[in-house]
Design a protein around this motif. Sequence first.
Motif, PDB file in Angstrom:
ATOM      1  N   TYR A   1       4.248   5.652   2.504  1.00  0.00           N
ATOM      2  CA  TYR A   1       4.309   4.352   1.116  1.00  0.00           C
ATOM      3  C   TYR A   1       2.374   4.560   0.592  1.00  0.00           C
ATOM      4  N   VAL A   2       1.696   5.697   1.341  1.00  0.00           N
ATOM      5  CA  VAL A   2       0.574   6.014   0.755  1.00  0.00           C
ATOM      6  C   VAL A   2       0.836   7.161   0.328  1.00  0.00           C
TER       7      VAL A   2
ATOM      8  N   LEU B   1       1.840   5.696  -2.980  1.00  0.00           N
ATOM      9  CA  LEU B   1       1.274   4.472  -4.152  1.00  0.00           C
ATOM     10  C   LEU B   1       0.276   5.357  -4.517  1.00  0.00           C
ATOM     11  N   ASP B   2      -0.446   6.665  -3.681  1.00  0.00           N
ATOM     12  CA  ASP B   2      -1.050   7.668  -5.211  1.00  0.00           C
ATOM     13  C   ASP B   2      -0.156   8.293  -6.293  1.00  0.00           C
TER      14      ASP B   2
ATOM     15  N   LYS C   1      -3.219  -0.999  -6.018  1.00  0.00           N
ATOM     16  CA  LYS C   1      -4.444  -0.609  -4.991  1.00  0.00           C
ATOM     17  C   LYS C   1      -4.742  -1.244  -3.527  1.00  0.00           C
TER      18      LYS C   1
ATOM     19  N   ARG D   1      -2.273   0.026  -0.834  1.00  0.00           N
ATOM     20  CA  ARG D   1      -2.396   1.377  -0.228  1.00  0.00           C
ATOM     21  C   ARG D   1      -4.357   0.743   0.385  1.00  0.00           C
ATOM     22  N   GLU D   2      -4.865   0.159   0.220  1.00  0.00           N
ATOM     23  CA  GLU D   2      -5.770  -0.136   0.813  1.00  0.00           C
ATOM     24  C   GLU D   2      -5.724  -1.306   2.117  1.00  0.00           C
TER      25      GLU D   2
ATOM     26  N   CYS E   1      -3.735   1.701   4.538  1.00  0.00           N
ATOM     27  CA  CYS E   1      -5.000   2.698   4.915  1.00  0.00           C
ATOM     28  C   CYS E   1      -5.805   2.046   5.928  1.00  0.00           C
TER      29      CYS E   1
END
Length: 215
Positions: free
Chosen positions: A17-18, A21-22, A68, A71-72, A75
Amino acid sequence: MKRDYISKNVIRRLPRYVRKLDDLAKAGIERISSGEMGKQMGLTPSQIRQDFSCFGEFGQQGYGYNVKALREEICNILGINKRYSVILIGVGKIGQSLIENFDFARFGYDFKCAFEIRKELVGQEIAGYPILDRDIQDAYIKENNIDIAILSVGKEAAQRVANTLVDSGIKGIWNFTDVDIEVSDPSVIVENIHFSDSLLVLGYFMNSRDMENEE
């Protein structure tokens, strides 16, 4: 954030997923639905929603996910923002390749140095990181409160070195020795990496495809 039992399959999808999303952020996409994300990742929308629901509610029905912000959140779940400190034990081909090619900083890890038993390599550098003598490994870990050790030594030394790392206070081991190691301290997390597993999984899917074509 929920902290009940979470399937390892869910956890292993989080890095995917990260990465997605990047890619979306680089493409200038600010918001995405579970349906569209599922199409791009080969997952069902319900699977994506179920995965995220293990940790909380990150989107709004009919509104989708803020790229954004999502993703945060992920993370934070993965500990990327904690800046865990990392050292490497064993500067063989795999160890050297990891130092040269893996972007630790991008994923929130603070790589410090490598340790090697071969005296002719001690004092040299790889990609700007020093190679230190294994004789001072334990003291270095304790003095610098190192979180994670990457284990890249020979198979015959894997368990013995892992034991010394645990005794020195290491909290996690990323094990590339191709041997499953066990540690006495249950609080120490071990991630055993076997390159052959990934190749065999590839072989399974290729074999399944071939069998379907033969029918």
